[in-house]
Design a protein around this motif. Structure first.
Motif, PDB file in Angstrom:
ATOM      1  N   SER A   1     -16.040  -0.243 -10.003  1.00  0.00           N
ATOM      2  CA  SER A   1     -15.597   0.967  -9.217  1.00  0.00           C
ATOM      3  C   SER A   1     -15.110   2.045  -9.918  1.00  0.00           C
ATOM      4  O   SER A   1     -14.459   1.660 -11.274  1.00  0.00           O
ATOM      5  N   SER A   2     -15.520   3.078  -9.908  1.00  0.00           N
ATOM      6  CA  SER A   2     -15.043   4.544 -10.726  1.00  0.00           C
ATOM      7  C   SER A   2     -14.183   5.248  -9.707  1.00  0.00           C
ATOM      8  O   SER A   2     -14.898   5.655  -8.790  1.00  0.00           O
ATOM      9  N   PRO A   3     -12.878   5.785  -9.908  1.00  0.00           N
ATOM     10  CA  PRO A   3     -12.223   6.698  -9.018  1.00  0.00           C
ATOM     11  C   PRO A   3     -13.011   8.065  -9.055  1.00  0.00           C
ATOM     12  O   PRO A   3     -12.671   8.736  -8.117  1.00  0.00           O
ATOM     13  N   TYR A   4     -13.907   8.359 -10.234  1.00  0.00           N
ATOM     14  CA  TYR A   4     -14.427   9.602 -10.311  1.00  0.00           C
ATOM     15  C   TYR A   4     -15.693   9.628  -9.810  1.00  0.00           C
ATOM     16  O   TYR A   4     -16.748   9.486 -10.469  1.00  0.00           O
ATOM     17  N   GLY A   5     -15.810   9.762  -8.599  1.00  0.00           N
ATOM     18  CA  GLY A   5     -17.026  10.025  -7.769  1.00  0.00           C
ATOM     19  C   GLY A   5     -16.961   9.110  -6.601  1.00  0.00           C
ATOM     20  O   GLY A   5     -18.023   8.835  -5.966  1.00  0.00           O
TER      21      GLY A   5
ATOM     22  N   ASN B   1      -6.391  -0.430  -1.223  1.00  0.00           N
ATOM     23  CA  ASN B   1      -7.068   0.268  -2.168  1.00  0.00           C
ATOM     24  C   ASN B   1      -8.413  -0.067  -2.526  1.00  0.00           C
ATOM     25  O   ASN B   1      -8.899  -0.441  -3.398  1.00  0.00           O
ATOM     26  N   PRO B   2      -9.332   0.762  -1.469  1.00  0.00           N
ATOM     27  CA  PRO B   2     -10.831   0.426  -1.846  1.00  0.00           C
ATOM     28  C   PRO B   2     -11.291   0.768  -3.067  1.00  0.00           C
ATOM     29  O   PRO B   2     -12.407   0.152  -3.445  1.00  0.00           O
ATOM     30  N   TYR B   3     -10.870   1.720  -3.727  1.00  0.00           N
ATOM     31  CA  TYR B   3     -11.457   2.327  -5.110  1.00  0.00           C
ATOM     32  C   TYR B   3     -10.636   1.872  -6.170  1.00  0.00           C
ATOM     33  O   TYR B   3      -9.387   1.703  -6.169  1.00  0.00           O
ATOM     34  N   ALA B   4     -11.316   1.910  -7.298  1.00  0.00           N
ATOM     35  CA  ALA B   4     -10.293   1.701  -8.615  1.00  0.00           C
ATOM     36  C   ALA B   4      -9.390   2.802  -8.519  1.00  0.00           C
ATOM     37  O   ALA B   4      -9.732   3.856  -8.432  1.00  0.00           O
ATOM     38  N   PRO B   5      -8.081   2.488  -8.993  1.00  0.00           N
ATOM     39  CA  PRO B   5      -7.118   3.844  -8.966  1.00  0.00           C
ATOM     40  C   PRO B   5      -7.495   4.488 -10.361  1.00  0.00           C
ATOM     41  O   PRO B   5      -7.754   4.141 -11.455  1.00  0.00           O
ATOM     42  N   TYR B   6      -6.785   5.769 -10.013  1.00  0.00           N
ATOM     43  CA  TYR B   6      -6.715   6.595 -11.238  1.00  0.00           C
ATOM     44  C   TYR B   6      -5.731   5.885 -12.413  1.00  0.00           C
ATOM     45  O   TYR B   6      -4.849   5.119 -11.898  1.00  0.00           O
TER      46      TYR B   6
ATOM     47  N   ALA C   1       0.746  -1.198   0.079  1.00  0.00           N
ATOM     48  CA  ALA C   1       0.076   0.006   0.052  1.00  0.00           C
ATOM     49  C   ALA C   1       0.929   1.250  -0.045  1.00  0.00           C
ATOM     50  O   ALA C   1       2.171   1.274   0.472  1.00  0.00           O
ATOM     51  N   THR C   2       0.303   2.159  -0.173  1.00  0.00           N
ATOM     52  CA  THR C   2       0.967   3.704  -0.295  1.00  0.00           C
ATOM     53  C   THR C   2      -0.050   4.390   0.576  1.00  0.00           C
ATOM     54  O   THR C   2      -1.087   4.124   1.012  1.00  0.00           O
ATOM     55  N   ALA C   3       0.487   5.760   1.040  1.00  0.00           N
ATOM     56  CA  ALA C   3      -0.378   6.830   1.709  1.00  0.00           C
ATOM     57  C   ALA C   3      -1.454   7.294   1.157  1.00  0.00           C
ATOM     58  O   ALA C   3      -2.425   7.083   1.741  1.00  0.00           O
ATOM     59  N   ALA C   4      -1.416   7.059  -0.158  1.00  0.00           N
ATOM     60  CA  ALA C   4      -2.867   7.495  -0.921  1.00  0.00           C
ATOM     61  C   ALA C   4      -3.828   6.511  -0.925  1.00  0.00           C
ATOM     62  O   ALA C   4      -4.995   7.151  -1.257  1.00  0.00           O
ATOM     63  N   ASP C   5      -3.756   5.259  -0.443  1.00  0.00           N
ATOM     64  CA  ASP C   5      -4.483   4.288  -0.398  1.00  0.00           C
ATOM     65  C   ASP C   5      -5.252   4.206   0.533  1.00  0.00           C
ATOM     66  O   ASP C   5      -6.235   3.541   0.564  1.00  0.00           O
ATOM     67  N   ALA C   6      -5.368   5.222   1.551  1.00  0.00           N
ATOM     68  CA  ALA C   6      -5.952   5.147   2.612  1.00  0.00           C
ATOM     69  C   ALA C   6      -7.372   6.104   2.775  1.00  0.00           C
ATOM     70  O   ALA C   6      -8.154   6.409   3.673  1.00  0.00           O
ATOM     71  N   ALA C   7      -7.863   6.466   1.472  1.00  0.00           N
ATOM     72  CA  ALA C   7      -9.024   7.272   1.174  1.00  0.00           C
ATOM     73  C   ALA C   7     -10.108   6.444   1.899  1.00  0.00           C
ATOM     74  O   ALA C   7     -10.419   5.346   1.562  1.00  0.00           O
ATOM     75  N   PRO C   8     -10.938   7.337   2.787  1.00  0.00           N
ATOM     76  CA  PRO C   8     -12.297   6.838   3.296  1.00  0.00           C
ATOM     77  C   PRO C   8     -13.248   6.515   2.268  1.00  0.00           C
ATOM     78  O   PRO C   8     -13.378   7.206   1.236  1.00  0.00           O
ATOM     79  N   ALA C   9     -14.227   5.481   2.446  1.00  0.00           N
ATOM     80  CA  ALA C   9     -15.342   5.265   1.623  1.00  0.00           C
ATOM     81  C   ALA C   9     -16.369   6.406   1.682  1.00  0.00           C
ATOM     82  O   ALA C   9     -16.679   6.840   2.530  1.00  0.00           O
ATOM     83  N   THR C  10     -17.113   6.829   0.399  1.00  0.00           N
ATOM     84  CA  THR C  10     -18.001   7.818   0.564  1.00  0.00           C
ATOM     85  C   THR C  10     -19.229   7.152   0.104  1.00  0.00           C
ATOM     86  O   THR C  10     -20.337   7.528   0.419  1.00  0.00           O
ATOM     87  N   ILE C  11     -19.151   6.556  -1.175  1.00  0.00           N
ATOM     88  CA  ILE C  11     -20.311   5.872  -1.860  1.00  0.00           C
ATOM     89  C   ILE C  11     -19.813   4.375  -1.961  1.00  0.00           C
ATOM     90  O   ILE C  11     -19.106   4.099  -2.770  1.00  0.00           O
ATOM     91  N   ASN C  12     -20.583   3.376  -1.057  1.00  0.00           N
ATOM     92  CA  ASN C  12     -20.291   2.167  -1.187  1.00  0.00           C
ATOM     93  C   ASN C  12     -21.362   1.214  -0.960  1.00  0.00           C
ATOM     94  O   ASN C  12     -22.187   1.404  -0.014  1.00  0.00           O
ATOM     95  N   ASP C  13     -21.851   0.162  -1.929  1.00  0.00           N
ATOM     96  CA  ASP C  13     -22.636  -0.733  -1.722  1.00  0.00           C
ATOM     97  C   ASP C  13     -22.353  -1.963  -2.164  1.00  0.00           C
ATOM     98  O   ASP C  13     -21.902  -2.405  -3.042  1.00  0.00           O
ATOM     99  N   THR C  14     -22.311  -2.925  -1.003  1.00  0.00           N
ATOM    100  CA  THR C  14     -21.855  -4.199  -1.124  1.00  0.00           C
ATOM    101  C   THR C  14     -22.986  -4.959  -0.943  1.00  0.00           C
ATOM    102  O   THR C  14     -22.832  -6.285  -0.516  1.00  0.00           O
ATOM    103  N   SER C  15     -24.282  -4.573  -0.865  1.00  0.00           N
ATOM    104  CA  SER C  15     -25.318  -5.510  -0.866  1.00  0.00           C
ATOM    105  C   SER C  15     -25.716  -6.411  -2.373  1.00  0.00           C
ATOM    106  O   SER C  15     -26.560  -7.160  -2.143  1.00  0.00           O
ATOM    107  N   GLY C  16     -25.081  -6.043  -2.931  1.00  0.00           N
ATOM    108  CA  GLY C  16     -25.045  -6.745  -4.454  1.00  0.00           C
ATOM    109  C   GLY C  16     -24.816  -8.241  -4.288  1.00  0.00           C
ATOM    110  O   GLY C  16     -24.001  -8.659  -3.494  1.00  0.00           O
ATOM    111  N   VAL C  17     -25.732  -8.937  -5.007  1.00  0.00           N
ATOM    112  CA  VAL C  17     -25.428 -10.622  -5.271  1.00  0.00           C
ATOM    113  C   VAL C  17     -24.831 -10.827  -6.539  1.00  0.00           C
ATOM    114  O   VAL C  17     -25.220 -10.471  -7.532  1.00  0.00           O
ATOM    115  N   ALA C  18     -23.634 -11.617  -6.495  1.00  0.00           N
ATOM    116  CA  ALA C  18     -23.110 -12.220  -7.554  1.00  0.00           C
ATOM    117  C   ALA C  18     -23.605 -13.425  -8.080  1.00  0.00           C
ATOM    118  O   ALA C  18     -24.236 -14.039  -7.199  1.00  0.00           O
TER     119      ALA C  18
END
Length: 211
Positions: free
Chosen positions: A130-134, A200-205, A35-52
């Motif tokens: 995931s999208s890093p934009y938003g 890295n919780p989100y897709a990276p830039y 990991a890098t320091a930039a990888d610690a961004a907190p979640a803002t929009i996150n939905d893990t309720s979906g079913v594969a």
């Protein structure tokens, strides 16, 4: 004509564009990266309720290099390349790829296990869109009872973030390390190839950093 030949000739449909997609065949590191320091961004929009859901039939793992507009509804238009998930540096756990569901306008992730990994290690995976934009993230959980799975972020259409770019990813055995496939902009270009990383919780830039 074989199924593989048909898949290679298949023209993928991307809304309102006929631009060529540049496929990037990079090698990612999955659980082997740090990991890098930039990888610690907190979640803002996150939905893990979906079913594969299990894949209903074998799906070609190839992606064409050009797009053409069609009127037929195809539930899986393949995006970018297929990223291998390297497990602890010695075995491939499986492969992950993004697709666009032309029928619903949703972005999806397709995951298929490596049978050798199932036999030697086994476990579960979290497959992600995931999208890093938003800071958009949705995920579903899968096991090895079936080798091929798909999951779609049904709460968003592909035009939700701005710019409209997405990745598909997978995390194996709750390792906190995600393998991300191609970052695809739905205007008609692949902006970045595969990237692996931990924490890295989100897709990276395109430069690999977190949003």
């Amino acid at each position: 004509m074989s199924a593989l030949t048909t898949a290679r000739k298949f023209r993928r449909t991307i809304a309102m564009t006929t631009a060529a997609l540049a496929l990037v065949g990079g090698t990612a590191f999955g659980a082997a990266t740090t990991a890098t320091a930039a990888d610690a961004a907190p979640a803002t929009i996150n939905d893990t309720s979906g079913v594969a859901h299990p894949a209903q039939h074998p799906i070609a793992r190839t992606s064409t290099t050009k797009t053409t507009l069609t009127t037929a509804c195809n539930p899986r238009i393949w995006i970018g390349d297929q990223a291998p998930y390297g497990w602890q540096g010695w075995i491939t756990a499986g492969w992950v790829q993004q697709y666009w569901n032309q029928c619903t306008d949703h972005v999806g992730v397709y995951w298929w296990w490596n049978q050798d990994f199932i036999n030697r290690v086994g476990g579960t995976a979290t497959i992600k869109v995931s999208s890093p934009y938003g800071r958009l993230l949705a995920s579903g959980y899968v096991n090895t009872s079936i080798t091929q799975w798909y999951f779609e972020a049904s709460q968003w259409t592909h035009g939700t973030p701005s710019p409209d770019a997405w990745r598909a990813g997978a995390e194996v055995n709750s390792s906190n390390c995600t393998q991300w496939a191609t970052l695809h902009w739905y205007g008609g270009q692949d902006w970045d190839g595969d990237r692996g990383g931990c924490n890295n919780p989100y897709a990276p830039y395109p430069n690999g950093t977190q949003p």
